[in-house]
Write a protein that holds these residues in place. Structure first.
Motif, short mmCIF file in Angstrom:
data_model
loop_
_atom_site.label_atom_id
_atom_site.label_comp_id
_atom_site.label_asym_id
_atom_site.label_seq_id
_atom_site.Cartn_x
_atom_site.Cartn_y
_atom_site.Cartn_z
N GLY A 48 0.78 -1.22 0.00
CA GLY A 48 0.00 0.00 0.00
C GLY A 48 0.81 1.27 0.00
N TRP A 49 2.13 1.14 -0.08
CA TRP A 49 3.01 2.31 -0.04
C TRP A 49 4.12 2.18 -1.08
N ARG A 50 4.56 3.32 -1.58
CA ARG A 50 5.85 3.39 -2.28
C ARG A 50 6.90 3.76 -1.26
N HIS A 51 8.05 3.09 -1.34
CA HIS A 51 9.17 3.40 -0.46
C HIS A 51 10.38 3.73 -1.34
N ALA A 52 11.04 4.82 -1.02
CA ALA A 52 12.15 5.29 -1.85
C ALA A 52 13.43 5.37 -1.04
N LEU A 53 14.50 4.86 -1.63
CA LEU A 53 15.84 4.90 -1.02
C LEU A 53 16.52 6.19 -1.49
N VAL A 54 16.65 7.15 -0.58
CA VAL A 54 17.08 8.50 -1.00
C VAL A 54 18.13 9.10 -0.07
N ASP A 55 18.65 8.35 0.90
CA ASP A 55 19.39 8.99 1.99
C ASP A 55 20.75 9.53 1.60
N LEU A 56 21.28 9.18 0.43
CA LEU A 56 22.59 9.71 0.02
C LEU A 56 22.48 10.96 -0.85
N ASP A 57 21.28 11.36 -1.20
CA ASP A 57 21.11 12.51 -2.09
C ASP A 57 21.42 13.81 -1.34
N PRO A 58 22.23 14.71 -1.90
CA PRO A 58 22.62 15.92 -1.17
C PRO A 58 21.46 16.88 -0.90
N THR A 59 20.49 16.97 -1.80
CA THR A 59 19.36 17.87 -1.54
C THR A 59 18.46 17.31 -0.45
N ILE A 60 18.27 16.01 -0.45
CA ILE A 60 17.54 15.36 0.65
C ILE A 60 18.23 15.66 1.97
N GLN A 61 19.54 15.50 2.00
CA GLN A 61 20.28 15.76 3.23
C GLN A 61 20.18 17.23 3.64
N ALA A 62 20.15 18.12 2.67
CA ALA A 62 20.01 19.55 2.99
C ALA A 62 18.65 19.84 3.62
#
Length: 228
Positions: A48-62
């Protein structure tokens, strides 16, 4: 300016327009590029969910390090803390409902703070988060979740770029997405520094790839006026 008294009383703050608008297209693309099926995670994700692996992205970290976010997290935690993990989440059409629950602090009340950064507009039409203000300090740690609390729940609504920061002990839950409209977000968590060793022991189960050695100090309160 964050209202410190309201934050401590209610257990959350909704930071309107916290994400710069010119970051949003990049953040949405990063989310979509990072989506992984349930079986691709170390611990399979629920349906029932989309899950995204994003933790290394610099804008995400910002986004996770925006000053207002760190100020709110530091106020709730009250001691030195670190960014523990980041994951993209989005409820699918006809799914996403969660019962009201507490994620629970680990060692002491207030040692865990969560945040949701919204990349799309959100509200009842696409499964926005609901929460019970002030429910983060029950009379006992194991206080039963009274279904009547649902009557006191507030369902949030707002625009892409808002960020919700809340105590992990606050009653909260996602809602059903009846329309299927996009509601991309990142869920990220801050832990008090003493939790770091325990965090490292289980980080691989949550697919945490980013470094977690940076430390943040709560801002002094009341603010110290600059000297001449």
């Amino acid at each position: 300016m964050i209202d410190r008294d309201a934050l401590l009383r209610d257990g959350y703050v909704l930071l309107r327009g916290a994400i710069p608008s010119d970051w949003l297209d990049t953040l949405r693309a990063t989310f979509d590029d990072g989506v992984l099926p349930s079986h691709a995670w170390p611990v399979p994700r629920g349906p029932g969910w989309r899950h995204a692996l994003v933790d290394l992205d610099p804008t995400i970290q910002a986004v996770c390090r925006l000053p207002a976010v760190l100020a709110a997290a530091g106020t709730l935690i009250g001691e030195r803390f670190f960014l523990a993990q980041v994951e993209g989440r989005e409820p699918l059409e006809g799914a996403g409902h969660q019962g009201l629950h507490r994620d629970l602090s680990a060692d002491r009340c207030g040692d865990t703070v969560n945040a949701l950064a919204f990349f799309d507009d959100y509200g009842p039409h696409n499964g926005a988060t609901r929460l019970v203000p002030g429910s983060h300090r029950p009379a006992t740690r194991d206080a039963a979740l009274d279904p009547a609390d649902e009557a006191r729940a507030v369902q949030l609504s707002g625009r892409a770029g808002d960020i919700l920061v809340f105590d992990a002990d606050l009653l909260h839950g996602a809602s059903l997405n009846p329309s299927g409209a996009r509601r991309r977000s990142i869920l990220f968590g801050f832990f008090a520094e003493p939790r770091h060793a325990a965090h490292l022991a289980t980080a691989h189960l949550r697919n945490v790839r980013m470094a977690t050695d940076e430390r943040f100090d709560p801002a002094p309160w009341p603010p110290v006026a600059p000297t001449a």
